[in-house]
Design a protein around this motif. Structure first.
Motif, PDB file in Angstrom:
ATOM      1  N   ALA A   4       0.846  -1.196   0.000  1.00 34.36           N
ATOM      2  CA  ALA A   4       0.000   0.000   0.000  1.00 34.36           C
ATOM      3  C   ALA A   4       0.879   1.244   0.000  1.00 34.36           C
ATOM      4  O   ALA A   4       1.985   1.247   0.545  1.00 34.36           O
ATOM      5  CB  ALA A   4      -0.902  -0.001   1.227  1.00 34.36           C
ATOM      6  N   LYS A   5       0.377   2.299  -0.606  1.00 37.01           N
ATOM      7  CA  LYS A   5       1.141   3.556  -0.635  1.00 37.01           C
ATOM      8  C   LYS A   5       1.267   4.159   0.759  1.00 37.01           C
ATOM      9  O   LYS A   5       2.257   4.816   1.068  1.00 37.01           O
ATOM     10  CB  LYS A   5       0.465   4.553  -1.574  1.00 37.01           C
ATOM     11  CG  LYS A   5       0.640   4.236  -3.050  1.00 37.01           C
ATOM     12  CD  LYS A   5       0.061   5.352  -3.918  1.00 37.01           C
ATOM     13  CE  LYS A   5       0.336   5.096  -5.387  1.00 37.01           C
ATOM     14  NZ  LYS A   5      -0.206   6.170  -6.256  1.00 37.01           N
ATOM     15  N   ALA A   6       0.251   3.965   1.579  1.00 31.70           N
ATOM     16  CA  ALA A   6       0.274   4.516   2.931  1.00 31.70           C
ATOM     17  C   ALA A   6      -0.353   3.505   3.889  1.00 31.70           C
ATOM     18  O   ALA A   6      -1.354   2.869   3.558  1.00 31.70           O
ATOM     19  CB  ALA A   6      -0.487   5.838   2.989  1.00 31.70           C
ATOM     20  N   ILE A   7       0.256   3.353   5.038  1.00 30.48           N
ATOM     21  CA  ILE A   7      -0.250   2.425   6.044  1.00 30.48           C
ATOM     22  C   ILE A   7      -1.167   3.200   6.981  1.00 30.48           C
ATOM     23  O   ILE A   7      -0.718   3.911   7.891  1.00 30.48           O
ATOM     24  CB  ILE A   7       0.898   1.776   6.830  1.00 30.48           C
ATOM     25  CG1 ILE A   7       1.926   1.188   5.865  1.00 30.48           C
ATOM     26  CG2 ILE A   7       0.356   0.710   7.768  1.00 30.48           C
ATOM     27  CD1 ILE A   7       1.357   0.197   4.882  1.00 30.48           C
ATOM     28  N   THR A   8      -2.458   3.102   6.747  1.00 30.41           N
ATOM     29  CA  THR A   8      -3.459   3.825   7.523  1.00 30.41           C
ATOM     30  C   THR A   8      -4.620   2.882   7.843  1.00 30.41           C
ATOM     31  O   THR A   8      -4.724   1.790   7.266  1.00 30.41           O
ATOM     32  CB  THR A   8      -4.001   5.039   6.735  1.00 30.41           C
ATOM     33  OG1 THR A   8      -4.816   4.550   5.651  1.00 30.41           O
ATOM     34  CG2 THR A   8      -2.861   5.893   6.186  1.00 30.41           C
TER      35      THR A   8
ATOM     36  N   GLY B 201      -1.931   1.483  -4.226  1.00 34.81           N
ATOM     37  CA  GLY B 201      -0.813   0.574  -4.041  1.00 34.81           C
ATOM     38  C   GLY B 201       0.358   0.956  -4.921  1.00 34.81           C
ATOM     39  O   GLY B 201       0.230   1.795  -5.819  1.00 34.81           O
ATOM     40  N   ARG B 202       1.490   0.335  -4.682  1.00 35.87           N
ATOM     41  CA  ARG B 202       2.698   0.635  -5.454  1.00 35.87           C
ATOM     42  C   ARG B 202       3.639  -0.554  -5.413  1.00 35.87           C
ATOM     43  O   ARG B 202       3.561  -1.408  -4.519  1.00 35.87           O
ATOM     44  CB  ARG B 202       3.415   1.862  -4.882  1.00 35.87           C
ATOM     45  CG  ARG B 202       3.883   1.677  -3.451  1.00 35.87           C
ATOM     46  CD  ARG B 202       4.709   2.846  -2.951  1.00 35.87           C
ATOM     47  NE  ARG B 202       5.096   2.687  -1.553  1.00 35.87           N
ATOM     48  CZ  ARG B 202       6.131   1.960  -1.120  1.00 35.87           C
ATOM     49  NH1 ARG B 202       6.900   1.334  -2.003  1.00 35.87           N
ATOM     50  NH2 ARG B 202       6.414   1.860   0.170  1.00 35.87           N
ATOM     51  N   LEU B 203       4.545  -0.609  -6.384  1.00 38.79           N
ATOM     52  CA  LEU B 203       5.621  -1.589  -6.323  1.00 38.79           C
ATOM     53  C   LEU B 203       6.523  -1.274  -5.144  1.00 38.79           C
ATOM     54  O   LEU B 203       6.766  -0.104  -4.827  1.00 38.79           O
ATOM     55  CB  LEU B 203       6.443  -1.577  -7.612  1.00 38.79           C
ATOM     56  CG  LEU B 203       5.766  -2.097  -8.879  1.00 38.79           C
ATOM     57  CD1 LEU B 203       6.741  -1.995 -10.045  1.00 38.79           C
ATOM     58  CD2 LEU B 203       5.282  -3.531  -8.717  1.00 38.79           C
ATOM     59  N   ASP B 204       7.020  -2.298  -4.514  1.00 34.43           N
ATOM     60  CA  ASP B 204       7.913  -2.128  -3.371  1.00 34.43           C
ATOM     61  C   ASP B 204       9.261  -2.727  -3.721  1.00 34.43           C
ATOM     62  O   ASP B 204       9.385  -3.942  -3.880  1.00 34.43           O
ATOM     63  CB  ASP B 204       7.320  -2.821  -2.140  1.00 34.43           C
ATOM     64  CG  ASP B 204       8.147  -2.591  -0.890  1.00 34.43           C
ATOM     65  OD1 ASP B 204       8.702  -1.487  -0.742  1.00 34.43           O
ATOM     66  OD2 ASP B 204       8.241  -3.525  -0.068  1.00 34.43           O
ATOM     67  N   ILE B 205      10.265  -1.875  -3.886  1.00 37.03           N
ATOM     68  CA  ILE B 205      11.623  -2.329  -4.192  1.00 37.03           C
ATOM     69  C   ILE B 205      12.416  -2.326  -2.890  1.00 37.03           C
ATOM     70  O   ILE B 205      12.694  -1.272  -2.324  1.00 37.03           O
ATOM     71  CB  ILE B 205      12.297  -1.423  -5.242  1.00 37.03           C
ATOM     72  CG1 ILE B 205      11.364  -1.209  -6.438  1.00 37.03           C
ATOM     73  CG2 ILE B 205      13.632  -2.019  -5.663  1.00 37.03           C
ATOM     74  CD1 ILE B 205      10.925  -2.461  -7.139  1.00 37.03           C
TER      75      ILE B 205
ATOM     76  N   THR C 228       2.372   2.498 -14.467  1.00 43.21           N
ATOM     77  CA  THR C 228       2.164   1.935 -15.801  1.00 43.21           C
ATOM     78  C   THR C 228       0.939   1.027 -15.890  1.00 43.21           C
ATOM     79  O   THR C 228       0.586   0.580 -16.979  1.00 43.21           O
ATOM     80  CB  THR C 228       3.400   1.123 -16.241  1.00 43.21           C
ATOM     81  OG1 THR C 228       3.674   0.114 -15.253  1.00 43.21           O
ATOM     82  CG2 THR C 228       4.616   2.025 -16.397  1.00 43.21           C
ATOM     83  N   GLY C 229       0.320   0.733 -14.772  1.00 40.18           N
ATOM     84  CA  GLY C 229      -0.831  -0.166 -14.780  1.00 40.18           C
ATOM     85  C   GLY C 229      -1.804   0.150 -13.672  1.00 40.18           C
ATOM     86  O   GLY C 229      -2.012   1.315 -13.318  1.00 40.18           O
ATOM     87  N   ASP C 230      -2.375  -0.878 -13.096  1.00 36.56           N
ATOM     88  CA  ASP C 230      -3.378  -0.731 -12.035  1.00 36.56           C
ATOM     89  C   ASP C 230      -2.707  -0.972 -10.695  1.00 36.56           C
ATOM     90  O   ASP C 230      -2.366  -2.104 -10.356  1.00 36.56           O
ATOM     91  CB  ASP C 230      -4.508  -1.741 -12.264  1.00 36.56           C
ATOM     92  CG  ASP C 230      -5.633  -1.593 -11.240  1.00 36.56           C
ATOM     93  OD1 ASP C 230      -5.495  -0.759 -10.324  1.00 36.56           O
ATOM     94  OD2 ASP C 230      -6.633  -2.303 -11.371  1.00 36.56           O
ATOM     95  N   GLY C 231      -2.528   0.073  -9.924  1.00 33.92           N
ATOM     96  CA  GLY C 231      -1.801  -0.036  -8.666  1.00 33.92           C
ATOM     97  C   GLY C 231      -2.665  -0.136  -7.431  1.00 33.92           C
ATOM     98  O   GLY C 231      -2.173   0.099  -6.329  1.00 33.92           O
ATOM     99  N   HIS C 232      -3.946  -0.484  -7.566  1.00 36.83           N
ATOM    100  CA  HIS C 232      -4.777  -0.503  -6.357  1.00 36.83           C
ATOM    101  C   HIS C 232      -4.398  -1.667  -5.447  1.00 36.83           C
ATOM    102  O   HIS C 232      -4.002  -2.735  -5.913  1.00 36.83           O
ATOM    103  CB  HIS C 232      -6.270  -0.549  -6.716  1.00 36.83           C
ATOM    104  CG  HIS C 232      -6.788  -1.892  -7.107  1.00 36.83           C
ATOM    105  ND1 HIS C 232      -6.806  -2.347  -8.413  1.00 36.83           N
ATOM    106  CD2 HIS C 232      -7.322  -2.891  -6.350  1.00 36.83           C
ATOM    107  CE1 HIS C 232      -7.321  -3.563  -8.447  1.00 36.83           C
ATOM    108  NE2 HIS C 232      -7.641  -3.929  -7.217  1.00 36.83           N
TER     109      HIS C 232
END
Length: 205
Positions: free
Chosen positions: A68-72, A82-86, A122-126
């Motif tokens: 998730a982009k933010a932990i809430t 959501g986002r890729l996590d490197i 580039t796609g669906d980040g939910h």
């Protein structure tokens, strides 16, 4: 062909054969599935890609997870961004490598397409804690790798248990690792560029 040219040509063919035989006939990208149990927020699953495609080219050494982009508290109520996590090296060192699978070039390309499809750029980040979390992400990568036994409804929030269940369902297909990240990474050989196979044609006159 004139007899005087036959001996030099045979010598050239033998030299080329020796040179080509010195080049590895096979190279591949290996996908390794990881779990991380002691995160700041919740357990996590991700995978690494390492090796060289069969077709040759630059070495691959990367990792991808999904979070998730933010932990809430919104995570508990439904879909969020959501986002890729490197993962950084320290995070991987503190994680556990569960098992590996060697990918064909076609499978590797499909994994790259999966990464792009889940990337919010580039796609669906939910992200959804129930049906589109980090384990669902690695599940799709495992499906591309040809693994079975991926549907584990009771384990979709338990990375380590999920990956162990998938490994158990694919005995003889996956390569067990079961090592702490720092030790496992230290055991891996250096990566080297492998040239693409080239056809050699010798014309006779």
């Amino acid at each position: 062909m004139h007899r005087s040219l036959l001996r030099p040509l045979l010598g050239l063919l033998l030299t080329l054969s020796a040179l080509l035989g010195a080049v590895p006939a096979f190279a591949a990208v290996t996908i390794t599935f990881w779990s991380h149990e002691l995160g700041n927020s919740f357990p996590h699953a991700f995978f690494t890609l390492r090796g060289v495609p069969d077709a040759g080219g630059p070495p691959v050494d990367a990792n991808y997870g999904f979070t998730a982009k933010a932990i809430t508290p919104k995570l508990l109520m439904g879909t969020v961004g959501g986002r890729l996590d490197i993962a950084k090296p320290g995070y991987i060192n503190g994680s556990d490598a569960q098992f590996s699978v060697m990918l064909s070039d076609a499978q590797y390309s499909q994994v790259l397409a999966l990464i792009a499809a889940w990337d919010d750029k580039t796609g669906d980040g939910h992200y959804n804690l129930t049906n589109r979390n980090c384990i669902h992400f690695v599940k799709e990568a495992a499906r591309i790798a040809g693994l079975t036994g991926l549907d584990q409804p009771g384990l979709m929030k338990k990375p380590r248990s999920y990956l162990q269940a998938v490994e158990a369902a694919n005995i003889g297909v996956v390569t067990p690792v079961r090592r702490h990240g720092k030790d496992y990474l230290a055991s891996l050989p250096p990566l080297a560029v492998v040239a693409a196979p080239a056809a050699v044609a010798v014309a006779a006159h």
